[in-house]
Design an enzyme around this catalytic site. Structure first.
Site, PDB file in Angstrom:
ATOM      1  N   GLU A   1      -5.528   6.411  18.612  1.00  0.00           N
ATOM      2  CA  GLU A   1      -6.769   6.771  17.926  1.00  0.00           C
ATOM      3  C   GLU A   1      -7.448   5.547  17.328  1.00  0.00           C
ATOM      4  O   GLU A   1      -8.674   5.419  17.364  1.00  0.00           O
ATOM      5  CB  GLU A   1      -6.464   7.783  16.823  1.00  0.00           C
ATOM      6  CG  GLU A   1      -7.686   8.329  16.105  1.00  0.00           C
ATOM      7  CD  GLU A   1      -8.585   9.163  17.002  1.00  0.00           C
ATOM      8  OE1 GLU A   1      -9.654   8.645  17.404  1.00  0.00           O
ATOM      9  OE2 GLU A   1      -8.208  10.298  17.310  1.00  0.00           O
TER      10      GLU A   1
ATOM     11  N   ALA B   1     -10.778   2.714  14.078  1.00  0.00           N
ATOM     12  CA  ALA B   1      -9.807   2.574  12.981  1.00  0.00           C
ATOM     13  C   ALA B   1      -9.254   3.950  12.618  1.00  0.00           C
ATOM     14  O   ALA B   1      -8.634   4.607  13.451  1.00  0.00           O
ATOM     15  CB  ALA B   1     -10.430   1.870  11.786  1.00  0.00           C
TER      16      ALA B   1
ATOM     17  N   ASP C   1     -14.692  -6.666  22.298  1.00  0.00           N
ATOM     18  CA  ASP C   1     -14.008  -5.608  21.575  1.00  0.00           C
ATOM     19  C   ASP C   1     -14.757  -4.284  21.695  1.00  0.00           C
ATOM     20  O   ASP C   1     -14.165  -3.236  21.931  1.00  0.00           O
ATOM     21  CB  ASP C   1     -13.866  -6.011  20.105  1.00  0.00           C
ATOM     22  CG  ASP C   1     -12.989  -5.055  19.323  1.00  0.00           C
ATOM     23  OD1 ASP C   1     -11.810  -4.922  19.676  1.00  0.00           O
ATOM     24  OD2 ASP C   1     -13.491  -4.438  18.381  1.00  0.00           O
TER      25      ASP C   1
ATOM     26  N   LYS D   1     -13.862  -0.622  23.630  1.00  0.00           N
ATOM     27  CA  LYS D   1     -13.902   0.677  22.957  1.00  0.00           C
ATOM     28  C   LYS D   1     -14.728   1.694  23.739  1.00  0.00           C
ATOM     29  O   LYS D   1     -14.304   2.846  23.906  1.00  0.00           O
ATOM     30  CB  LYS D   1     -14.469   0.505  21.546  1.00  0.00           C
ATOM     31  CG  LYS D   1     -13.556  -0.259  20.609  1.00  0.00           C
ATOM     32  CD  LYS D   1     -14.177  -0.457  19.232  1.00  0.00           C
ATOM     33  CE  LYS D   1     -13.230  -1.204  18.294  1.00  0.00           C
ATOM     34  NZ  LYS D   1     -13.812  -1.402  16.953  1.00  0.00           N
TER      35      LYS D   1
END
Length: 814
Positions: free
Chosen positions: A605, A610, A677, A681
């Site tokens: 997750e 986060a 990054d 995601k």
């Protein structure tokens, strides 16, 4: 009258013998007693060892005899006053001289017959009973020592077959004439009707006591040992095991046959017909209730009474088409084993009759194969039956309980519990009464199997999770702190006990199967061995602990490569390291498949937001039948923090440095600022939506100058930010002119994805996104115009650690 039996652990030395005498003295005030004692703890093993050493023409038997002598003389000197020691020591030494002469004869002949071995083994009980009787007399007890060989008669010198008619006659005749308050009998020993000395087998002192109790119709048979009764499982392997206060004869027989060492299996038979209660008591804690064994047990709350096991088992398999429909095949098989004196512990046969599988003691395996290959030599030669196969290093685990047949699904619960923890079942045996469900598993899995089954059937739904944590920097250290802080809440509210049993950073690693103390883990890690990700996995595998979870708090690509090994061992993986899920699709797909195949959770997750439930929300949408058409998101808390704080009068370098120091960026901020990054995601979200996509398929609109992108160190990257302040100032000015805010946006639509810096107008949902917050808009069949929004803190060590914590809890609740 009561019959009391004290085992080797209860009479191990002078201190324990004094406790035994106290118990006898207390009980003899109210009732006459027959007391049976074993040899001093470990002495029978030493006697058999001496005999075998002598038969091997090894003169070390002499030093073994000296050890035996010292054990008995030490007990005498501590138990008997000096003025009374002489005659007792003289008697003991006389017996030991006989023993030495026997062993010397064995040494000279290099032969140890069963009869001679029985005689040698009998010295332990004869010596201990004599010493205990003399010590009891010193305490003032009315006690007489009797020789069990004068009362317990067998029909054979080599097989334990009691002549009950003669034995009962002799015991009853003694009982009629006896006028002593306590009669002491050495256990284990007997003789044949022809006067040949023999023994009742290992554990035979229990049998001696049961024979006496049956013959005199005792009120109760008490077995005194070093544990407080029969336990729900072996307490040496299962810390949560508890004594069972009341069980039936049948349950006790099942448990004792399947490895419960508290009571010797034949013990129950002589007292069962007479309905004499048996009580298992603890010599060292006599006030404990112990276990009562009777014919029936009322109001049993749980279906399973206990879990038992047998180590050192071999599985013998015989199969072939020539077995199908052939009458008498099984008879030949078991007759061959019977004639070879090989005990069959478990049997299972396929309904097709194509194969028979049975379990024997490991030391009998090769002998069994030879016997069966010989018995079926003709069929093997004609290829109607395959040669016998042996699987070693096996063990049997059994669920036992009179009430099991009242409860549906027990077998399924047993098998699924073992399967979820990667315990492979090799064979299954279950009687029609369902009082015993037995499975054959690998010996290496015994401890894990006993613990997970005990947890499943006996504990108050408290589940233990065992964590192997790698990476204890910002996120990892926060996670360990949160685990320590919440341990009471987890236990009381969620019925979860979470232990960290392995920790690693880039330098060292440490392990503790009992759990690393989380208030001092730094000290434990500082003194650990050199870190190695492959060895970390091997150690976790070899520890073989139930409900194991590997937790990765790093951004290390090498660590991500080992996830598949953990999953293939049915160990769950929880990670904030997004490299694995953003790797080539084939690798991502392999991890998902391994997770399903081995029932090992793979949770990540924190890869996207986060602590935000972004992936979970997306998965729930898809699972409920919704279709995702478009995703728009600000997925970098780092970049959101940077552009929210980059304003007139502030240098871009200073803002990025602040973000790094406060833990909002990766250790190398270029990963965040380059857009890699964010691309990872949105790639993960696209894949979770069902799209097959690679990282290179994502369109990336870089806002960093080439000079910054080409740097090869963190320091060089920061220097490039200073040198290119005008570049960043221009980007900011353009946004201000349009009265927009800068947001780094990720978008997935119609199977395509892109990431880049965008000007966000005041009426857009992203405009007021503050600090390091993330936001995701899901446009689906059910949310076509007004998207489903997930919004909140998307960066920082605390929230990331809490997201990992949440994934761990999610596994615990399964």
């Amino acid at each position: 009258m009561n019959v009391l039996k004290f085992g080797g652990s209860s009479v191990a030395n002078a201190t324990t013998i004094e406790k035994v005498i106290e118990i006898i003295e207390k009980q003899s005030r109210n009732k006459s007693l027959y007391v049976v004692v074993s040899a001093l703890g470990g002495v029978t093993d030493l006697l058999i060892q001496a005999g075998k050493e002598a038969s091997s023409n090894n003169d070390t038997y002499k030093s073994t005899l000296i050890t035996i002598e010292n054990r008995h003389l030490e007990a005498i000197k501590e138990l008997i006053p000096v003025v009374s020691q002489s005659s007792i020591i003289s008697k003991v030494k006389s017996e030991l001289n006989k023993l030495e002469s026997l062993c010397e004869g064995v040494y000279l002949l290099s032969e140890l017959s069963p009869k001679t071995e029985s005689v040698i083994a009998s010295f332990g009980e004869m010596l201990s009973s004599f010493i205990i009787a003399e010590a009891a007399k010193v305490k003032g007890l009315d006690i007489v020592l009797k020789d069990s060989r004068d009362y317990i008669i067998t029909t054979d010198a080599t097989k334990v077959t009691i002549d009950y008619e003669e034995t009962n006659f002799r015991i009853k005749r003694y009982a009629q004439d006896n006028n002593h308050q306590v009669s002491l009998f050495p256990g284990f020993i007997a003789k044949t009707s022809d006067g040949e000395p023999t023994t009742l087998g290992r554990g035979g002192s229990d049998f001696t006591a049961a024979i006496l109790a049956s013959a005199v119709q005792a009120d109760k048979l008490q077995i005194w040992t070093d544990v407080s009764g029969m336990y729900t499982a072996n307490p040496k392997l299962v810390k949560q095991a508890k004594p069972v206060t009341h069980i039936s004869y049948q349950e006790a027989m099942e448990l004792s046959h399947f490895g419960a060492k508290v009571i010797y299996p034949p013990t129950i038979h002589p007292v069962l017909d007479k309905n004499i209660p048996i009580v298992i008591k603890n010599t060292f804690q006599p006030e404990d209730e112990g276990t009562l064994i009777t014919r029936e047990v009322a109001n049993r709350p749980k279906p399973v009474t206990g879990i038992s096991h047998i180590d050192n088992i071999s599985v013998i398999s015989l199969e072939g088409s020539g077995m199908v429909g052939i009458p008498g095949f099984s008879k030949r098989l078991f007759e061959a084993l019977f004639l070879a004196n090989i005990n069959v512990i478990l049997i299972t046969q396929a309904s097709s009759e194509h194969s028979i599988c049975l379990a024997v003691d490991e030391q009998d395996a090769e002998k069994a194969k030879l016997v069966l290959d010989t018995a079926f030599e003709f069929e093997i030669t004609k290829h109607k039956v395959d040669p016998v196969k042996i699987e070693n290093n096996a063990a049997i685990v059994a669920l036992v309980g009179d009430n099991m047949y009242h409860h549906q699904g027990l077998s399924g619960k047993m098998f699924s519990t073992l399967g979820k923890n990667n315990v492979n079942i090799r064979a299954i045996a279950q009687g029609a009464s369902e009082k015993n469900i037995s499975v054959v598993i690998g010996k290496k899995d015994i401890k894990k199997a006993l613990n997970i089954l005990h947890e499943r059937f006996f504990e108050v739904k408290t589940k233990q999770l065992n964590l192997f944590v790698t990476g204890v920097g910002n996120v990892g250290s926060k996670l360990l702190s949160q685990l320590e802080q919440q341990k009471s809440y987890l236990k009381d509210k969620l019925r979860l006990k979470i232990r960290v049993v392995g920790i690693s950073n880039s330098r060292t690693m440490t392990f503790d199967e009992q759990g690393i103390k989380l208030d001092s883990w730094e000290e434990a890690l500082a003194t650990g061995e050199k870190a190695n990700s492959e060895k970390f996995f091997i150690t976790a595998k070899e520890m073989n602990i139930r409900n194991s979870i590997f937790v990765d708090n790093t951004a290390n690509p090498d660590i991500a490569k080992v996830y598949k090994h953990y999953l293939a061992e049915s160990m769950a993986v929880v990670t904030c390291n997004k490299i694995a899920c953003a790797d080539e699709y084939a690798n991502y797909s392999e991890l998902q498949e391994l997770s399903r195949k081995f029932s090992a959770s793979f949770l990540y997750e924190t890869n996207v937001g986060a602590g935000l439930p972004i992936i979970d929300t997306l998965n729930n949408l898809i699972a409920s039948g919704d279709n995702v058409h478009k995703i728009q998101a600000v997925l970098s808390g780092s970049l959101n923090f940077v552009f929210n704080n980059y304003k007139e009068g502030v240098n871009f370098y200073d803002v990025v440095k602040q973000a790094q120091e406060e833990g909002y960026t990766e250790p190398d901020p270029k990963i965040d600022l380059s857009g890699v990054d964010v691309a990872r995601k949105i790639l993960i979200l696209a894949r979770e939506s069902g799209n097959i996509m690679e990282l290179e398929d994502i369109e990336k609109e870089a806002f960093l100058p080439e000079e910054s992108l080409e740097t090869n160190s963190v320091d060089a990257f920061f220097e490039s930010l200073k040198a290119n302040e005008s570049h960043f100032k221009q980007i900011l000015d353009e946004a201000n002119k349009k009265e927009c805010r800068l947001k780094y946006v990720a978008q997935y639509e119609d199977g395509k994805a892109k990431v880049g810096l965008q000007h966000i107008p005041a009426d857009h949902p992203f405009y007021n996104l503050e600090g390091s917050d993330n936001i995701v808009l899901f446009y689906t069949d059910r949310y076509p115009q007004q998207p489903l929004i997930v919004k909140g803190a998307g960066a920082g060590a605390d929230v990331t650690a809490s997201g990992i914590f949440a994934d761990i809890i999610r596994i615990g609740k399964k």
